[in-house]
Design a protein around this motif. Structure first.
Motif, mmCIF file in Angstrom:
data_model
loop_
_atom_site.group_PDB
_atom_site.id
_atom_site.type_symbol
_atom_site.label_atom_id
_atom_site.label_comp_id
_atom_site.label_asym_id
_atom_site.label_seq_id
_atom_site.Cartn_x
_atom_site.Cartn_y
_atom_site.Cartn_z
ATOM 1 N N THR A 387 31.229 47.881 4.558
ATOM 2 C CA THR A 387 30.477 46.773 3.972
ATOM 3 C C THR A 387 31.258 46.246 2.771
ATOM 4 O O THR A 387 31.594 47.011 1.866
ATOM 5 N N PHE A 388 31.543 44.966 2.804
ATOM 6 C CA PHE A 388 32.263 44.320 1.711
ATOM 7 C C PHE A 388 31.281 43.458 0.926
ATOM 8 O O PHE A 388 30.598 42.611 1.503
ATOM 9 N N ILE A 389 31.194 43.688 -0.362
ATOM 10 C CA ILE A 389 30.397 42.830 -1.235
ATOM 11 C C ILE A 389 31.361 41.884 -1.940
ATOM 12 O O ILE A 389 32.211 42.316 -2.729
ATOM 13 N N VAL A 390 31.254 40.610 -1.603
ATOM 14 C CA VAL A 390 32.184 39.597 -2.090
ATOM 15 C C VAL A 390 31.452 38.715 -3.091
ATOM 16 O O VAL A 390 30.434 38.088 -2.756
ATOM 17 N N THR A 431 39.172 27.657 -5.576
ATOM 18 C CA THR A 431 40.559 27.745 -6.059
ATOM 19 C C THR A 431 41.418 28.685 -5.221
ATOM 20 O O THR A 431 42.647 28.672 -5.359
ATOM 21 N N GLY A 432 40.804 29.510 -4.369
ATOM 22 C CA GLY A 432 41.570 30.473 -3.580
ATOM 23 C C GLY A 432 41.811 31.784 -4.287
ATOM 24 O O GLY A 432 42.473 32.678 -3.738
ATOM 25 N N GLN A 433 41.278 31.944 -5.475
ATOM 26 C CA GLN A 433 41.455 33.182 -6.242
ATOM 27 C C GLN A 433 40.873 34.375 -5.478
ATOM 28 O O GLN A 433 39.740 34.340 -5.011
ATOM 29 N N GLY A 434 41.650 35.446 -5.342
ATOM 30 C CA GLY A 434 41.180 36.684 -4.729
ATOM 31 C C GLY A 434 41.146 36.680 -3.215
ATOM 32 O O GLY A 434 40.853 37.724 -2.612
ATOM 33 N N LEU A 435 41.450 35.556 -2.570
ATOM 34 C CA LEU A 435 41.349 35.514 -1.106
ATOM 35 C C LEU A 435 42.417 36.385 -0.439
ATOM 36 O O LEU A 435 42.158 37.025 0.583
ATOM 37 N N ASP A 436 43.617 36.429 -1.015
ATOM 38 C CA ASP A 436 44.664 37.280 -0.443
ATOM 39 C C ASP A 436 44.276 38.758 -0.524
ATOM 40 O O ASP A 436 44.494 39.522 0.426
ATOM 41 N N ALA A 437 43.699 39.155 -1.655
ATOM 42 C CA ALA A 437 43.275 40.553 -1.795
ATOM 43 C C ALA A 437 42.145 40.888 -0.828
ATOM 44 O O ALA A 437 42.109 41.977 -0.247
ATOM 45 N N LEU A 438 41.213 39.943 -0.645
ATOM 46 C CA LEU A 438 40.127 40.166 0.308
ATOM 47 C C LEU A 438 40.667 40.289 1.723
ATOM 48 O O LEU A 438 40.268 41.189 2.486
#
Length: 525
Positions: A387-390, A431-438
């Motif tokens: 389970t991912f809490i985003v 902004t795309g912030q954190g999308l690569d890490a997710l």
């Protein structure tokens, strides 16, 4: 006993003696198109529908498996249709059951015409072949069906080939190729042969034990062998359905309150108004080489709108079939009190699960309720969060508050333990912030749970395999519960177990599944 012998078949029906042909590559304009011909008159097509490039003399059968340049000509008008490469694959000999004995006949040959891929060229070559007597256009999957009839492929390899044709991601391709190469067949055939050997030993005891004095210790050896075999089958089936899930796609469900940013603009119309998503919307993604069926759901909130209530019910129902849950939360809903002097991580957790529908979806108890006690010990592969809490909209709060929130959530456990292993990600869809890490975290989850390439044997990929193995286990369990005095009943149980595994590979009782398998193929395969 096993009465199926490789290469031993009943006389084929008249339709199986036809020479068939079809386009084996995708229709449409292309650089090269392959026309496949299979049947007893395949070499006749080479002689009558080709001419040698230099001399123009009638075509001869080229050396086997060697690309040879030829002109393709119309067998009646002798008009030159194309310049092509032809390859001849000779068939092997097989025995056909023909009372009272056997006759030895040659398997059908295969010829491939590698022609130019223009639509007019393809039509002219196919039309020319149709004028030859005894030739007809192949039906869907007929080439593969004949390969099965000629013992070149078993059912599991055929299913792997069908999956290979339909594979859309690298993980699916690797799994399908491994099965098409006979990985499952070798495993199941090994088990079937072990059952047949044990059955033969029991029948020898039944028929000749008293006269030949061969019964001492034989039953104990068979019992131990069947016990080990049953353990191997159980271990093979205890796979969390990895192969089946990978074949059809990992189901990931996005859920959360309205207006948290769940819905993609490419999938549905979105607006700032809360509650605009009313149904479960699905799209298929290739995520790091793994197939993911991503389901977007209605926002979870109390609503008096009947249509929105139905959407919320469907969202909760979709969780029952989810392999991965992504809970998307507007980060601003849990950061409002961070400026308060007494704010701590507990207040963040309380705000996070304040939505009762989100809490229900996660099966997350309130502090007043008792946490669920796990009934089983998780396997090592389940150590990665499911389970991912985003937390979305990170661009709307200042970086210092964001860093403080992440530190609090990562270092302080929730007031009530979650029944899921949680992974927190902070992103901004704007902004795309954190999308690569997710994305990296999701790919790691998929690789740890569904990577089948490193297993010693391929995983189960079809429901019918699991059903047949279940039936085999029932027979083996029945055998292990019998006494040695019931050896006749035990032999019958082993016979049923061998037949159950034989149904997987095509060794027995497979007529009812043939049509379903071959309908997965396209014409020309």
């Amino acid at each position: 006993m096993d009465t199926h012998l490789p290469g031993l078949h009943h006389l084929p029906s008249p339709s199986s003696q036809d020479t068939i042909f079809a386009l084996s590559t995708s229709p449409g304009k292309a650089g090269v198109a392959v026309v496949r011909i299979s049947g007893p008159l395949a070499t006749e097509a080479l002689r009558r529908a080709t001419a040698q490039l230099n001399s123009g003399a009638p075509g001869r059968v080229p050396p086997p498996r060697r690309a040879t340049g030829r002109r393709i000509i119309h067998p009646k008008t002798q008009e030159v249709l194309d310049r092509a490469i032809v390859i001849y694959f000779p068939g092997k000999f097989r025995r056909l059951l023909y009372a009272p004995g056997y006759i030895r006949v040659e398997c059908e040959d295969i010829v491939e015409l590698h022609i130019h891929g223009g639509p007019a060229v393809i039509r002219s070559v196919l039309s020319a072949l149709s004028t030859l007597p005894g030739f007809r256009l192949a039906e869907r999957g007929e080439f593969s069906h004949r390969a099965f009839d000629n013992d070149k492929l078993d059912l599991t390899s055929l299913e792997g080939l069908a999956d290979l044709l339909n594979a859309e991601t690298e993980a699916q391709r690797r799994q399908a190729l491994r099965q098409a190469d006979g990985g499952l067949y070798r495993l199941y055939e090994q088990w079937r042969e072990a059952l047949v050997r044990s059955l033969a030993h029991l029948e020898a005891v039944i028929d000749f034990g008293e006269d030949e004095n061969i019964e001492d210790g034989v039953y104990d050896e068979v019992y131990q062998s069947i016990q080990q075999l049953a353990d191997s089958i159980r271990a093979h089936m205890h796979d969390n359905r990895r192969g089946e899930i990978l074949r059809s796609g990992v189901r990931a469900v996005i859920l959360g309150p309205p207006n948290a940013g769940k819905t993609q603009r490419q999938v549905a119309i979105v607006s700032p108004t809360a509650g605009t998503t009313r149904d479960v919307l699905e799209t298929t993604l290739d995520l790091g080489g793994y197939p993911v069926v991503l389901a977007d759901t209605a926002g979870l909130r109390d609503s008096h709108d009947e249509i929105e209530q139905e959407g919320i019910n469907r969202a909760l129902q979709s969780l029952q079939h989810a392999d991965l849950r992504i809970v998307l939360i507007d980060i601003n809903t849990i950061t409002a009190d961070l400026t308060q002097p007494r704010a701590n991580a507990t207040t963040c957790w309380d705000a996070l699960i304040a939505n009762p529908l989100v809490r229900t979806a996660l099966a997350w108890p309130t502090p007043e309720e008792s946490a669920p006690v796990p009934t089983t010990t998780p396997s090592p592969t389940l150590s990665v969060p499911s389970t991912f809490i985003v937390l979305n909209k990170a661009d709307l709060i200042d970086p210092s508050s964001l860093a403080s929130l992440q530190a609090r959530l990562e270092t302080t456990p929730p007031p009530v333990p979650s029944p899921h292993r949680l992974n927190f990600q902070v992103i901004s869809c704007t902004t795309g912030q954190g999308l690569d890490a997710l994305t990296a975290s999701l790919v790691k989850f998929l690789r740890d749970h569904y990577d089948t390439s490193t297993a010693s044997h391929p995983y189960i990929t079809q429901a019918r395999h699991r059903q047949a193995l279940d039936a085999c286990l029932v027979s083996l369990s029945n055998f292990l519960q019998l006494r040695e005095q019931d050896i006749v009943l035990g032999a019958e149980e082993l016979r049923h177990g061998a037949l159950a595994i034989g149904k997987i590979t095509g060794r027995a009782g497979i007529e009812q599944v043939l049509d379903a398998i071959f309908q997965q193929f396209c014409i020309g395969k």
